[in-house]
Write an enzyme that holds these catalytic residues in place. Structure first.
Site, PDB file in Angstrom:
ATOM      1  N   ASP A 182      -1.524   4.977  -6.341  1.00 25.84           N
ATOM      2  CA  ASP A 182      -0.094   4.806  -6.055  1.00 25.84           C
ATOM      3  C   ASP A 182       0.744   5.949  -6.615  1.00 25.84           C
ATOM      4  OD1 ASP A 182      -1.414   1.992  -6.137  1.00 25.84           O
ATOM      5  OD2 ASP A 182       0.361   1.847  -4.868  1.00 25.84           O
ATOM      6  N   GLY A 216       0.861  -1.179   0.000  1.00 22.28           N
ATOM      7  CA  GLY A 216       0.000   0.000   0.000  1.00 22.28           C
ATOM      8  C   GLY A 216       0.895   1.225   0.000  1.00 22.28           C
ATOM      9  N   ALA A 217       0.598   2.165  -0.884  1.00 25.29           N
ATOM     10  CA  ALA A 217       1.522   3.283  -1.108  1.00 25.29           C
ATOM     11  C   ALA A 217       1.906   4.042   0.175  1.00 25.29           C
ATOM     12  CB  ALA A 217       0.921   4.219  -2.154  1.00 25.29           C
TER      13      ALA A 217
HETATM   14  O1  MRU Z   1       0.696  -3.686  -4.443  1.00 27.16           O
HETATM   15  P1  MRU Z   1       0.191  -2.872  -3.321  1.00 27.16           P
HETATM   16  O2  MRU Z   1      -0.665  -3.638  -2.379  1.00 27.16           O
HETATM   17  O3  MRU Z   1       1.274  -2.107  -2.621  1.00 27.16           O
HETATM   18  O4  MRU Z   1      -0.739  -1.805  -4.019  1.00 27.16           O
HETATM   19  C1  MRU Z   1      -1.665  -1.103  -3.267  1.00 27.16           C
HETATM   20  C2  MRU Z   1      -2.627  -0.352  -4.100  1.00 27.16           C
HETATM   21  O5  MRU Z   1      -2.621  -0.360  -5.296  1.00 27.16           O
HETATM   22  C3  MRU Z   1      -3.552   0.489  -3.346  1.00 27.16           C
HETATM   23  O6  MRU Z   1      -4.788   0.554  -3.942  1.00 27.16           O
HETATM   24  C4  MRU Z   1      -2.908   1.837  -3.248  1.00 27.16           C
HETATM   25  O7  MRU Z   1      -1.624   1.717  -2.748  1.00 27.16           O
HETATM   26  C5  MRU Z   1      -3.678   2.732  -2.485  1.00 27.16           C
HETATM   27  S1  MRU Z   1      -2.987   3.014  -0.992  1.00 27.16           S
HETATM   28  C6  MRU Z   1      -3.910   3.073   0.290  1.00 27.16           C
END
Ligand code: MRU
Length: 343
Positions: A235, A49-50
């Site tokens: 992201d 998650g970013a």
């Molecule tokens: O691969 P990830 O789990 O790091 O990607 C997360 C996402 O794409 C989320 O939708 C995004 O980071 C939103 S953050 C709250």
């Protein structure tokens, strides 16, 4: 419960991460004391998650300093270790932004670095709370519905994916708290089914009514009229409003545009990257083939098949009805641009 949930925590001597590869069946943490372990945890999606990887990267600078002290590294070696953390995953800009922000205090030493990392973490929670309220207000006004809303979400955007509370899931939690949420359709989402494993887990903790559906069910659910709005995270958001988010997001946005329902992106301003002009300039992470050719270590595709595994896709800004950050909502498809908010 997830109000108190901290996916990333500083213990005083290292980082504790909730191991997101094990949820929902096992809630375990991993202690991280060195840079190699942190880079591995980011790449294996132990922390994901970013904003959450941004917070982990921010504390990663402190980890590098402490490891450097233990191992007798030169300043150059510490900086090289920090660069490896910064590059551990390429798409979410938050990782780079947060590492750079903390590195600006590198010369002041460990205490200053830790204070900055703690500020990153604290400000992310505050931003999430603010965007939850802005996003809920906007959705209720925009849909014009008096009844509770039926929301579709894609990917994992709650407390686990952030420093706390959540981005898109923060908006959903706010709607629920106001008694204005009927149900959440959570797409199961790849890689590693984080929608079904992580989003659903958080929704259960919060007692929020929901169902998990295959990503392939999203467009049909929207076109059948079962959804009032989609809310997703991001992201990286380019200067023209093009938005990189979890693979499958652009399909949700297309279906929303076709059905004429709002598609809302919820992300803190740390996800806005004005140095990236358009979505074409965003580096989309291509992950290992096995993540789509196997499930739980068991091969599901024939031995002769190759895999294609982009972790993200780009939704054109003209499909983004609203972009909510901690500063308010921009109507991107109507011509407002991320730069308008940051001025
Ligand atoms: O691969 P990830 O789990 O790091 O990607 C997360 C996402 O794409 C989320 O939708 C995004 O980071 C939103 S953050 C709250």
């Amino acid at each position: 419960m997830s109000q108190e949930l901290r996916a990333v925590d500083w213990t005083g001597t290292g980082l504790t991460l909730i191991d997101q590869t094990l949820l929902p069946h096992r809630a375990e943490t991993v202690d991280v004391r060195d840079v190699d372990t942190l880079v591995d945890a980011i790449q294996r999606l132990v922390v994901r998650g970013a904003p959450a990887i941004g917070a982990a990267g921010a504390y990663g600078v402190a980890l590098a300093l402490l490891e450097g002290e233990r191992e007798g590294w030169s300043e150059t070696q510490v900086r090289q270790a920090v660069a490896r953390i910064r590059e551990a995953r390429p798409t979410a800009v938050n990782l780079m932004v947060c590492v750079d922000r903390v590195m600006a205090r590198f010369a002041e030493g460990l205490d200053a670095v830790l204070a900055e990392a703690a500020a990153v973490q604290r400000e992310d929670v505050e931003a999430n709370r603010a965007m939850g309220a802005f996003g809920a207000d906007w959705l209720l006004k925009r849909t014009g519905e008096d009844r509770p809303l039926r929301i579709l979400t894609h990917c994992n955007t709650g407390a686990l994916a952030t420093a706390g509370w959540g981005t898109a899931l923060g908006v959903i939690r706010e709607l629920h708290a106001r008694g204005r949420l009927e149900v959440v359709h959570a797409d199961e989402t790849r890689p590693l089914l984080q929608g079904s494993r992580l989003t659903a887990w958080e929704l259960v903790q919060e007692g929020i009514p929901h169902c998990v559906q295959a990503d392939a069910a999203a467009a049909g659910t929207i076109l059948r009229g079962d959804i009032d709005a989609a809310v997703v995270g991001a992201d990286r958001i380019a200067a023209n409003g093009d938005t990189a988010n979890k693979v499958g997001t652009v399909g949700v946005a297309l279906a929303c545009a076709y059905a004429g329902i709002p598609f809302l992106v919820a992300a803190p301003t740390t996800t806005v990257d004005l140095a990236t002009p358009t979505g074409d300039d965003i580096h989309i992470e291509l992950r290992g083939e096995d993540e789509v050719l196997e499930w739980a270590g068991v091969r599901t595709a024939p031995a002769g098949s190759r895999g294609h595994n982009p972790a993200f896709d780009v939704t054109p800004g003209r499909l983004v009805t609203g972009l909510v950050t901690e500063r308010g909502v921009l109507e991107v498809s109507a011509g407002q641009l991320p730069g308008d908010l940051l001025r």
